[in-house]
Design a protein around this motif. Structure first.
Motif, PDB file in Angstrom:
ATOM      1  N   THR A 154      38.753  42.239  41.938  1.00 27.04           N
ATOM      2  CA  THR A 154      39.500  42.046  40.703  1.00 27.04           C
ATOM      3  C   THR A 154      38.620  41.227  39.773  1.00 27.04           C
ATOM      4  O   THR A 154      37.442  40.997  40.055  1.00 27.04           O
ATOM      5  CB  THR A 154      40.841  41.337  40.975  1.00 27.04           C
ATOM      6  OG1 THR A 154      40.585  40.089  41.618  1.00 27.04           O
ATOM      7  CG2 THR A 154      41.761  42.199  41.830  1.00 27.04           C
ATOM      8  N   ALA A 155      39.179  40.768  38.689  1.00 29.91           N
ATOM      9  CA  ALA A 155      38.413  40.058  37.668  1.00 29.91           C
ATOM     10  C   ALA A 155      38.358  38.560  37.927  1.00 29.91           C
ATOM     11  O   ALA A 155      38.388  37.756  37.002  1.00 29.91           O
ATOM     12  CB  ALA A 155      39.003  40.352  36.293  1.00 29.91           C
ATOM     13  N   ASP A 202      36.816  35.049  38.436  1.00 34.58           N
ATOM     14  CA  ASP A 202      35.575  34.385  38.070  1.00 34.58           C
ATOM     15  C   ASP A 202      35.221  33.350  39.139  1.00 34.58           C
ATOM     16  O   ASP A 202      35.902  33.265  40.176  1.00 34.58           O
ATOM     17  CB  ASP A 202      35.684  33.761  36.674  1.00 34.58           C
ATOM     18  CG  ASP A 202      36.738  32.652  36.564  1.00 34.58           C
ATOM     19  OD1 ASP A 202      37.211  32.126  37.600  1.00 34.58           O
ATOM     20  OD2 ASP A 202      37.080  32.306  35.419  1.00 34.58           O
ATOM     21  N   ILE A 237      41.554  34.803  37.200  1.00 32.06           N
ATOM     22  CA  ILE A 237      41.380  36.099  36.550  1.00 32.06           C
ATOM     23  C   ILE A 237      40.977  35.847  35.095  1.00 32.06           C
ATOM     24  O   ILE A 237      41.621  35.052  34.399  1.00 32.06           O
ATOM     25  CB  ILE A 237      42.682  36.936  36.601  1.00 32.06           C
ATOM     26  CG1 ILE A 237      43.054  37.257  38.052  1.00 32.06           C
ATOM     27  CG2 ILE A 237      42.568  38.195  35.763  1.00 32.06           C
ATOM     28  CD1 ILE A 237      42.110  38.208  38.754  1.00 32.06           C
ATOM     29  N   GLU A 244      37.875  43.246  29.389  1.00 28.39           N
ATOM     30  CA  GLU A 244      37.257  42.044  29.934  1.00 28.39           C
ATOM     31  C   GLU A 244      37.427  41.988  31.457  1.00 28.39           C
ATOM     32  O   GLU A 244      36.512  41.579  32.178  1.00 28.39           O
ATOM     33  CB  GLU A 244      37.837  40.794  29.278  1.00 28.39           C
ATOM     34  CG  GLU A 244      37.441  40.650  27.819  1.00 28.39           C
ATOM     35  CD  GLU A 244      38.216  41.583  26.871  1.00 28.39           C
ATOM     36  OE1 GLU A 244      39.234  42.189  27.292  1.00 28.39           O
ATOM     37  OE2 GLU A 244      37.791  41.723  25.714  1.00 28.39           O
ATOM     38  N   GLN A 245      38.601  42.420  31.937  1.00 33.16           N
ATOM     39  CA  GLN A 245      38.801  42.443  33.386  1.00 33.16           C
ATOM     40  C   GLN A 245      37.917  43.497  34.041  1.00 33.16           C
ATOM     41  O   GLN A 245      37.394  43.279  35.133  1.00 33.16           O
ATOM     42  CB  GLN A 245      40.273  42.651  33.728  1.00 33.16           C
ATOM     43  CG  GLN A 245      41.094  41.397  33.478  1.00 33.16           C
ATOM     44  CD  GLN A 245      42.414  41.403  34.210  1.00 33.16           C
ATOM     45  OE1 GLN A 245      42.583  42.065  35.240  1.00 33.16           O
ATOM     46  NE2 GLN A 245      43.370  40.638  33.697  1.00 33.16           N
ATOM     47  N   GLN A 270      34.373  41.975  34.383  1.00 32.34           N
ATOM     48  CA  GLN A 270      34.265  40.997  35.469  1.00 32.34           C
ATOM     49  C   GLN A 270      34.365  41.674  36.833  1.00 32.34           C
ATOM     50  O   GLN A 270      33.563  41.404  37.729  1.00 32.34           O
ATOM     51  CB  GLN A 270      35.341  39.920  35.328  1.00 32.34           C
ATOM     52  CG  GLN A 270      35.268  38.835  36.383  1.00 32.34           C
ATOM     53  CD  GLN A 270      34.061  37.946  36.222  1.00 32.34           C
ATOM     54  OE1 GLN A 270      33.680  37.591  35.106  1.00 32.34           O
ATOM     55  NE2 GLN A 270      33.434  37.561  37.323  1.00 32.34           N
ATOM     56  N   ALA A 271      35.354  42.552  36.997  1.00 34.72           N
ATOM     57  CA  ALA A 271      35.551  43.201  38.297  1.00 34.72           C
ATOM     58  C   ALA A 271      34.352  44.068  38.667  1.00 34.72           C
ATOM     59  O   ALA A 271      33.846  44.006  39.796  1.00 34.72           O
ATOM     60  CB  ALA A 271      36.834  44.033  38.287  1.00 34.72           C
ATOM     61  N   GLU A 289      48.200  38.416  37.662  1.00 39.25           N
ATOM     62  CA  GLU A 289      47.646  38.623  36.319  1.00 39.25           C
ATOM     63  C   GLU A 289      46.529  39.670  36.286  1.00 39.25           C
ATOM     64  O   GLU A 289      46.030  40.023  35.215  1.00 39.25           O
ATOM     65  CB  GLU A 289      47.173  37.296  35.706  1.00 39.25           C
ATOM     66  CG  GLU A 289      46.142  36.541  36.500  1.00 39.25           C
ATOM     67  CD  GLU A 289      46.678  35.742  37.697  1.00 39.25           C
ATOM     68  OE1 GLU A 289      45.836  35.190  38.411  1.00 39.25           O
ATOM     69  OE2 GLU A 289      47.888  35.676  37.938  1.00 39.25           O
ATOM     70  N   ALA A 290      46.139  40.195  37.438  1.00 36.31           N
ATOM     71  CA  ALA A 290      45.105  41.231  37.493  1.00 36.31           C
ATOM     72  C   ALA A 290      45.687  42.574  37.062  1.00 36.31           C
ATOM     73  O   ALA A 290      46.784  42.949  37.468  1.00 36.31           O
ATOM     74  CB  ALA A 290      44.529  41.340  38.901  1.00 36.31           C
ATOM     75  N   GLU A 344      41.436  46.665  39.730  1.00 38.20           N
ATOM     76  CA  GLU A 344      40.684  46.343  40.950  1.00 38.20           C
ATOM     77  C   GLU A 344      39.742  47.517  41.216  1.00 38.20           C
ATOM     78  O   GLU A 344      40.146  48.672  41.095  1.00 38.20           O
ATOM     79  CB  GLU A 344      41.608  46.118  42.140  1.00 38.20           C
ATOM     80  CG  GLU A 344      40.865  45.700  43.388  1.00 38.20           C
ATOM     81  CD  GLU A 344      41.776  45.149  44.476  1.00 38.20           C
ATOM     82  OE1 GLU A 344      41.326  45.105  45.626  1.00 38.20           O
ATOM     83  OE2 GLU A 344      42.933  44.770  44.180  1.00 38.20           O
TER      84      GLU A 344
END
Length: 139
Positions: free
Chosen positions: A33-34, A36, A41, A48-49, A52-53, A118-119, A122
């Motif tokens: 998932t996102a 950090d 998240i 943005e997610q 990161q993911a 909040e994700a 995935e």
């Protein structure tokens, strides 16, 4: 065949799972998932997610000596398919920025929720890394 966990120091320390599992020269990339480095998240929505993911997936891939072109399959779980589709061009730009023009077999799957509430995305994958680049982490 011995299975070797792949857990980059740059990602949150796993508990009860591995970020990746190397079996021969095939790396199974666990769902990312996102999250950090602070185990939060990233804010800002699906683009943005995704950044990161997918970045987390690539971090695990690189830990084993892999490159984006070694990806053979990517599965993306989404809590809001229309939102992902609405941002498809932006997500495509992020993909090309992070991985270049590499497009493995892919699937997008809608789901009602992910592990972190909040994700919204995935990503997991499978990569086959050539022997000459393969790095087998010590256990």
């Amino acid at each position: 065949m011995k299975h070797i966990p792949v857990n980059p120091a740059a990602l949150p320390t796993p508990s009860g799972y591995s970020h990746g599992t190397l079996a021969g020269n095939t790396l199974h990339l666990g769902g990312q998932t996102a999250l950090d480095a602070d185990m939060k998240i990233v804010p800002g929505g699906v683009v943005e997610q995704f950044r990161q993911a997918f970045g987390n997936v690539l971090t695990t891939l690189r830990e084993a000596g892999g490159l984006p072109e070694d990806l053979v399959s990517v599965t993306i779980y989404l809590t809001d398919i229309p939102d992902y589709q609405a941002h498809g061009k932006e997500i495509g730009r992020v993909w090309r920025e992070l991985a270049g023009p590499v497009y493995p077999a892919m699937a997008g799957i809608g789901c009602t929720a992910l592990w972190q509430p909040e994700a919204v995305i995935e990503i997991l994958g499978v990569a086959v890394i050539p022997e000459e680049r393969l790095v087998r982490p010590s256990r």
